[in-house]
Design a protein around this motif. Structure first.
Motif, PDB file in Angstrom:
ATOM      1  N   ILE A 242       0.844  -1.192   0.000  1.00 20.16           N
ATOM      2  CA  ILE A 242       0.000   0.000   0.000  1.00 20.16           C
ATOM      3  C   ILE A 242       0.885   1.249   0.000  1.00 20.16           C
ATOM      4  N   GLU A 243       0.640   2.125  -0.940  1.00 18.16           N
ATOM      5  CA  GLU A 243       1.377   3.383  -1.020  1.00 18.16           C
ATOM      6  C   GLU A 243       0.783   4.434  -0.092  1.00 18.16           C
ATOM      7  N   SER A 244      -0.537   4.561  -0.085  1.00 16.70           N
ATOM      8  CA  SER A 244      -1.196   5.564   0.750  1.00 16.70           C
ATOM      9  C   SER A 244      -2.659   5.203   0.925  1.00 16.70           C
ATOM     10  N   LEU A 267      -9.862   5.661   0.060  1.00 20.10           N
ATOM     11  CA  LEU A 267      -9.108   5.337  -1.146  1.00 20.10           C
ATOM     12  C   LEU A 267      -7.807   4.651  -0.758  1.00 20.10           C
ATOM     13  N   ILE A 268      -7.606   3.450  -1.253  1.00 22.49           N
ATOM     14  CA  ILE A 268      -6.377   2.699  -0.999  1.00 22.49           C
ATOM     15  C   ILE A 268      -5.597   2.603  -2.303  1.00 22.49           C
ATOM     16  N   THR A 269      -4.404   3.156  -2.319  1.00 21.50           N
ATOM     17  CA  THR A 269      -3.558   3.174  -3.510  1.00 21.50           C
ATOM     18  C   THR A 269      -2.356   2.266  -3.284  1.00 21.50           C
ATOM     19  N   THR A 270      -2.127   1.350  -4.188  1.00 21.16           N
ATOM     20  CA  THR A 270      -1.008   0.429  -4.049  1.00 21.16           C
ATOM     21  C   THR A 270       0.240   0.992  -4.724  1.00 21.16           C
ATOM     22  N   LYS A 271       1.382   0.429  -4.363  1.00 18.68           N
ATOM     23  CA  LYS A 271       2.658   0.915  -4.870  1.00 18.68           C
ATOM     24  C   LYS A 271       2.842   0.519  -6.330  1.00 18.68           C
ATOM     25  N   ARG A 272       3.541   1.377  -7.053  1.00 14.88           N
ATOM     26  CA  ARG A 272       3.819   1.123  -8.462  1.00 14.88           C
ATOM     27  C   ARG A 272       5.339   1.061  -8.664  1.00 14.88           C
ATOM     28  N   LEU A 392       0.620  -7.203  -8.241  1.00 15.10           N
ATOM     29  CA  LEU A 392       1.364  -6.789  -9.430  1.00 15.10           C
ATOM     30  C   LEU A 392       0.814  -5.465  -9.926  1.00 15.10           C
ATOM     31  N   ASN A 393       1.708  -4.513 -10.142  1.00 14.83           N
ATOM     32  CA  ASN A 393       1.368  -3.252 -10.795  1.00 14.83           C
ATOM     33  C   ASN A 393       2.258  -3.100 -12.024  1.00 14.83           C
ATOM     34  N   LEU A 394       1.616  -2.865 -13.152  1.00 14.90           N
ATOM     35  CA  LEU A 394       2.337  -2.755 -14.413  1.00 14.90           C
ATOM     36  C   LEU A 394       1.906  -1.476 -15.119  1.00 14.90           C
ATOM     37  N   ASP A 395       2.876  -0.633 -15.460  1.00 13.67           N
ATOM     38  CA  ASP A 395       2.606   0.619 -16.171  1.00 13.67           C
ATOM     39  C   ASP A 395       3.369   0.625 -17.480  1.00 13.67           C
ATOM     40  N   HIS A 396       2.690   1.081 -18.519  1.00 13.12           N
ATOM     41  CA  HIS A 396       3.317   1.148 -19.839  1.00 13.12           C
ATOM     42  C   HIS A 396       2.855   2.418 -20.549  1.00 13.12           C
ATOM     43  N   ASP A 401       4.262   8.958 -25.875  1.00 13.72           N
ATOM     44  CA  ASP A 401       3.674   9.300 -24.578  1.00 13.72           C
ATOM     45  C   ASP A 401       2.185   9.644 -24.667  1.00 13.72           C
ATOM     46  N   LYS A 402       1.535   9.267 -25.750  1.00 13.14           N
ATOM     47  CA  LYS A 402       0.099   9.545 -25.860  1.00 13.14           C
ATOM     48  C   LYS A 402      -0.749   8.434 -25.241  1.00 13.14           C
ATOM     49  N   PHE A 403      -0.294   7.221 -25.383  1.00 17.34           N
ATOM     50  CA  PHE A 403      -1.057   6.094 -24.849  1.00 17.34           C
ATOM     51  C   PHE A 403      -0.412   5.601 -23.566  1.00 17.34           C
ATOM     52  N   ARG A 404      -1.237   5.377 -22.548  1.00 17.53           N
ATOM     53  CA  ARG A 404      -0.753   4.861 -21.272  1.00 17.53           C
ATOM     54  C   ARG A 404      -1.672   3.746 -20.788  1.00 17.53           C
ATOM     55  N   MET A 405      -1.066   2.776 -20.145  1.00 23.12           N
ATOM     56  CA  MET A 405      -1.821   1.665 -19.578  1.00 23.12           C
ATOM     57  C   MET A 405      -1.271   1.364 -18.197  1.00 23.12           C
ATOM     58  N   ASN A 406      -2.170   1.117 -17.251  1.00 26.77           N
ATOM     59  CA  ASN A 406      -1.731   0.645 -15.940  1.00 26.77           C
ATOM     60  C   ASN A 406      -2.624  -0.497 -15.503  1.00 26.77           C
ATOM     61  N   LEU A 407      -1.985  -1.552 -15.056  1.00 29.82           N
ATOM     62  CA  LEU A 407      -2.672  -2.758 -14.614  1.00 29.82           C
ATOM     63  C   LEU A 407      -2.346  -2.997 -13.151  1.00 29.82           C
ATOM     64  N   SER A 408      -3.389  -3.265 -12.369  1.00 31.74           N
ATOM     65  CA  SER A 408      -3.222  -3.511 -10.942  1.00 31.74           C
ATOM     66  C   SER A 408      -3.920  -4.817 -10.591  1.00 31.74           C
ATOM     67  N   LEU A 409      -3.167  -5.745 -10.002  1.00 34.49           N
ATOM     68  CA  LEU A 409      -3.712  -7.031  -9.578  1.00 34.49           C
ATOM     69  C   LEU A 409      -3.310  -7.272  -8.128  1.00 34.49           C
ATOM     70  N   ASN A 410      -4.296  -7.564  -7.292  1.00 30.64           N
ATOM     71  CA  ASN A 410      -4.041  -7.915  -5.900  1.00 30.64           C
ATOM     72  C   ASN A 410      -4.828  -9.181  -5.572  1.00 30.64           C
TER      73      ASN A 410
END
Length: 1011
Positions: A242-244, A267-272, A392-396, A401-410
């Motif tokens: 957990i980040e914050s 709001l629970i934000t996980t680490k990236r 798992l947190n995955l950022d691409h 820099d126009k397209f962004r993806m973030n995947l979060s699995l817990n």
């Protein structure tokens, strides 16, 4: 302003660097010797005078230390921030001031050098705060948002992340059971609904993990240890991941969530992964510790207890027999057992292992973490709680820099093996101190000829609650044009929980075996949900004006299955749990509702010159829990802020004020947190074939609860932000209460879902103070304080006296009240306690309960300190609560069962001046004692101050790892609930009047490696 000479000096150094590194052919582009001639003219030995002015964002800075590096020569800036010093051209000047970044600059022949300092504390105002659908800088937010970070969470030996919030936030009440795995009770700015939170979640906040809302209502459990609160579905989160955690409280912050934000949002934000550093880091953390109960009660010993019992028989003129006095005639008169030590005096061992790997390539970053957590308990038996988690947190991002993806699995798996159908705490406080031994000499359970129920009999039961929980979220975004962003959040959750309890006849007295049978209890819970939220985000800046806007849609659906089964009549103990082998299978609950929710939401944020801010939010919600004509509702809010410290008249006249902001908000949120299908007639199948029977009455006319929130706040930063103060006043009014309206038994139904014309109001003051007391190179001390003064009341309830709630609430009084008799002292004729019969009708009922006592918190808060001395770090948190509560109950003096040691003062004879009733086991004495406990005599001060957490850590010198694989190592020691200061006589003032396990005093130590 920085002097141009400073920039010239930096440019000269860069040119000199280039001259040495650029290949020889490139020197042709410069005049011969140019790079060296400019610097060769400087005489490095000749001294000269240098002067300048030191400033920050708020003007000149007096008292800044200006030191020639490597020497003891230096000076301080005067009242105008000016300094003068004799230097050489080769010297470096070091500028330092408490709470500011140290600056180091070369002289390079300059005679004037102006410097601007950057405050470290001011940087806190630049922190990006998660507001849900958007982020905002701390200094620019218009809503009420509190925040804790990973540093305050990850090292605590706890199971649920909500436990880490205790005492750290204004306006947030957190109460956690000492039993691992049980659900945490949390209130954000008080109780808004008349409904009980465990039954239908009427007061639960909205929980969101990485943008995905989850069902956080407690999971039902058969366990006697956890049935009061249920099992916590948040247990399967990895605290180290957990980040914050942000808490949204006011209308401006919560109304964008519409009906889901009435009770606040968590709001629970996980680490990236670390963004684009092109390296991989590994973190390994291991800690282990032990825990014991933090308190026990002072009870009668055998001598005192037996003397009191004999006195009771003498007073009553009754002869003890083996039936009414087995403790006096059958049990050992010289035996003594400390049942508190025996039944909850064990040692709980906790172990935690956490591994995390994070890294990135040019366009992709990731973080993969896993943990194992095991927690024992202080009760008898080999029961424990353990969980295994992976995240798992995955950022691409694309190359442009126009397209962004973030995947979060817990994903988490937990196993709870803490079953007991016996409340060991209650037994420990009530068992006679000379009760029989637990085991016979040959190691069998001792039933003492059926004269008692052996409390350890339940150890023959077996139980295990297992849960698998997946929380997944995928975020996609594409930059359509400059300032226009298309986003989509998609999420899926799946929680499956199964509890199986096996109760063999060995759990009972052998004398009863021919009358009972083997039994099993089964509970199955499945919660699955998905959500899709497309959004369009627009940012526009024109001159001093800045506009942020977003619009989005929400499509959400969830299915919640709950099945509870009891199997009885197994022929053999080995078959217990196999329902096919049971003589009788009874389904006690079988629910499979589907919940659908759609919404349209929008936000417009506007600021002018970074001084004036307006935030507009709105949401139109649709819920399947209402009839066709009541299905949709509108919610919204307006928030505003003015950073008045940016005004020139403030800067010129109040130099000690470094930051000042007014903010306020008003808005409407709602609630649909009720059961599904309440607007329809509902039926269930009869046990026999081919039949249905009604279970619920239709009411298509009930509609949304409404919660109107108002807040005003002032935030101040003093003395260059060394001291920060925030003061908030809030008022929340929840009306059109959704409740199960009780019906007469003659209708065939217990209740019908309806709206009550009642209004609940929560007002209060919140104060937050933080101060950087000491700041130096080797010693830092920061302290913070939060204080909440709440006021809850039932503002309006027409015809309350005509409803079934007349014995629960009073208009103008808090919801958490006790309606009590008025204590009238000791009756001089009987020697028993007496309460006032107000209407003199010869009986005691609610008409005589004229004392209304508030059992809620008068005020509460916490004090946190962070101290660092070189490589050592010390943090400790004090939690404090001012409240009244029920005193610990027990048997009436002289009756069978132990009592607090104060009852040993009970005396026969003259009673006029006695503070205690005479000892008696008569029914008259019992009723008198029970009435006294239900009067103001049974209420006392339950306030406390508790050292909630204490953590000491040491970072090993980095020089030790120069040639090693590890880059850093930290050794830490953590303690919880070390001691409590209170006048409360019970086990734990956190649960006044309740016979529950007191807080566990825990001490753990561990090590963390970074590779």
């Amino acid at each position: 302003m920085k002097n141009n000479l400073e920039y010239r000096g930096v440019i000269r150094l860069c040119l000199l660097y280039i001259c040495f590194l650029v290949p020889p052919p490139y020197f042709a582009h410069f005049p011969h010797g140019h790079c060296f001639n400019s610097f060769s003219k400087l005489d490095t030995q000749q001294q000269h005078q240098i002067s300048g002015t030191v400033t920050d964002n708020y003007g000149p800075m007096p008292g800044v230390h200006v030191l020639i590096k490597g020497s003891n020569t230096g000076t301080f800036t005067d009242a105008n921030g000016e300094y003068s010093l004799l230097v050489n051209n080769r010297d470096f000047l070091v500028y330092s001031y408490l709470g500011y970044h140290t600056r180091e600059l070369p002289v390079l022949g300059r005679t004037n050098l102006d410097v601007e300092m950057q405050s470290e504390v001011t940087e806190l105002q630049e922190v990006e705060v998660n507001a849900g659908y958007y982020t905002v800088k701390e200094k620019e937010r218009t809503g009420s948002i509190s925040r804790v970070t990973t540093a305050e969470i990850e090292l605590q030996p706890i199971v649920s992340p909500l436990e880490a919030l205790q005492g750290r936030m204004a306006g947030v009440e957190v109460v956690q059971s000492a039993i691992p795995g049980t659900a945490t009770s949390i209130r954000i700015r008080g109780q808004n609904s008349l409904r009980n939170a465990l039954d239908d979640n009427g007061n639960l906040p909205l929980y969101i993990i990485d943008g995905l809302p989850i069902n956080s209502s407690p999971i039902y459990s058969f366990s006697g240890l956890t049935s009061l609160t249920g099992l916590d579905p948040l247990n399967t989160l990895n605290l180290s991941n957990i980040e914050s955690i942000e808490i949204l409280k006011d209308a401006d912050a919560t109304s964008i969530y519409g009906s889901r934000g009435a009770n606040g949002v968590i709001l629970i934000t996980t680490k990236r992964g670390k963004n684009y550093e092109k390296r991989t880091d590994m973190e390994v953390r291991l800690y282990s510790g032990i825990g014991k109960v933090s308190n026990t009660m002072d009870l009668l010993n055998t001598e005192q207890y037996l003397a009191l019992r004999r006195e009771a028989f003498d007073n009553d003129g009754v002869t003890p027999t083996e039936v009414n006095a087995r403790d006096l005639l059958l049990w050992n008169q010289d035996s003594y057992t400390d049942w508190q030590k025996e039944l909850f005096g064990g040692t709980a061992v906790v172990t935690n292992l956490n591994l995390a790997v994070a890294g990135s390539t040019e366009n992709t970053s990731f973080r993969l973490g896993g943990s194992y957590h095991n927690a024992g308990n202080v009760f008898p038996g080999d029961f424990d709680y353990d969980k295994l988690t992976v995240g798992l947190n995955l950022d691409h991002r694309s190359k442009n820099d126009k397209f962004r993806m973030n995947l979060s699995l817990n994903y988490g798996i937990d196993n709870n093996d803490l079953f007991s159908s016996t409340n060991y705490v209650d037994l420990a406080l009530s068992l006679s101190p000379n009760a029989p031994e637990l085991y016979t000499p040959d190691g069998q359970l001792n039933w003492e000829n059926s004269t008692w129920t052996n409390p350890l009999a339940t150890l023959n039961n077996s139980s295990r609650a297992k849960a698998n929980n997946l929380v997944s979220n995928l975020g996609l975004s594409y930059q359509l044009t400059s300032g226009l962003l298309l986003k989509a959040n998609m999420g899926y959750t799946s929680l499956e929980s199964e509890e199986k309890v096996k109760t063999p006849i060995r759990s009972y007295d052998p004398a009863l075996w021919d009358r009972i049978s083997h039994r099993s209890l089964h509970s199955y819970t499945k919660r699955k949900s998905w959500i899709l939220e497309p959004q369009l985000v627009h940012n526009l800046s024109v001159g001093k004006a800045k506009l942020d806007a977003l619009v989005g849609l929400t499509f959400q659906q969830s299915n919640n299955n709950d099945l509870r089964i009891i199997g009885t009549g197994y022929a053999d103990e080995q078959f217990i749990g196999n329902l096919a082998a049971a003589d009788r299978v009874t389904v006690t609950s079988n629910q499979n509702p589907t919940y659908k929710y759609n919404a349209l939401f929008a936000r417009i944020g506007f600021n002018w010159n970074a001084k004036y801010f307006i935030n507009l939010t709105g949401r139109r919600d649709g819920s399947s829990r209402f009839g066709a004509d009541k299905r949709f509702a509108n919610f919204g809010a307006i928030g505003g802020a003015w950073i008045f410290s940016e005004e020139n008249f403030i800067k010129n006249n109040l130099p000690f004020l470094s930051f000042g902001k007014f903010r306020g908000s008003y808005g409407v949120t709602g609630s649909d947190q009720i059961g599904d299908y309440g607007y329809l007639d509902t039926y269930e199948a009869t046990p026999g074939p081919g039949g249905l029977y009604p279970t619920g009455l239709r009411n298509p006319d009930y509609s949304w609860e409404s919660n109107r929130k108002l807040e005003a706040t002032v935030e101040l930063g003093l003395f260059r932000d060394r001291v920060n103060l925030g003061t908030s006043w809030y008022r929340n009014r929840s009306s059109n209460q959704l409740v199960g309206y009780p019906l007469p038994a003659t209708t065939g139904f217990s209740l019908v879902q309806a709206n009550l014309p009642a209004t609940v109001q929560n007002t209060g003051w919140e104060f937050e103070l933080s101060s950087l007391i000491v700041r130096s190179d080797h010693f830092n001390w920061r302290t913070s304080l939060n204080l909440t003064i709440p006021d809850n009341k039932l503002l309006d309830f027409p015809d309350l006296e005509q409803t079934s709630y007349r014995n629960l609430y009073r208009v103008g009084k808090p919801l958490n009240i006790a309606l009590l008799y008025q204590y009238d002292g000791i009756d001089t004729e009987t020697g028993f306690q007496r309460v006032l019969d107000v209407n003199e009708d010869g009986r005691y009922d609610y008409d005589d309960r004229i004392i209304v006592t508030d059992l809620g918190r008068e005020y509460y808060g916490g004090i946190n300190n962070e101290i660092t001395i070189k490589n050592f770090s010390l943090t400790f948190l004090w939690e404090f609560v001012k409240q009244d509560g029920y005193l610990p109950g027990s048997s009436a003096p002289g009756r069978f069962g132990n009592s607090p040691k104060d009852y040993s003062k009970v005396q026969n004879g003259t009673i006029e001046n006695s503070e205690r009733p005479v000892a008696s086991q008569s029914i008259t004495a019992f009723r008198a004692y029970r009435n006294a406990q239900s009067s103001n005599f049974g209420i006392g001060d339950a306030s406390f101050i508790r050292l909630k957490t204490l953590a000491l850590s040491y970072d090993l010198p980095k020089a030790l790892f120069h040639n090693n694989a590890a880059r850093a190592c930290k050794i830490f020691l953590h303690a919880q609930n070390l001691f409590t200061i209170t006048d409360y006589k019970g086990l734990d003032p956190q649960f006044p009047g309740a016979k529950v396990l007191p807080a566990i005093r825990n001490l753990s130590c561990g090590v963390q490696f970074n590779f």
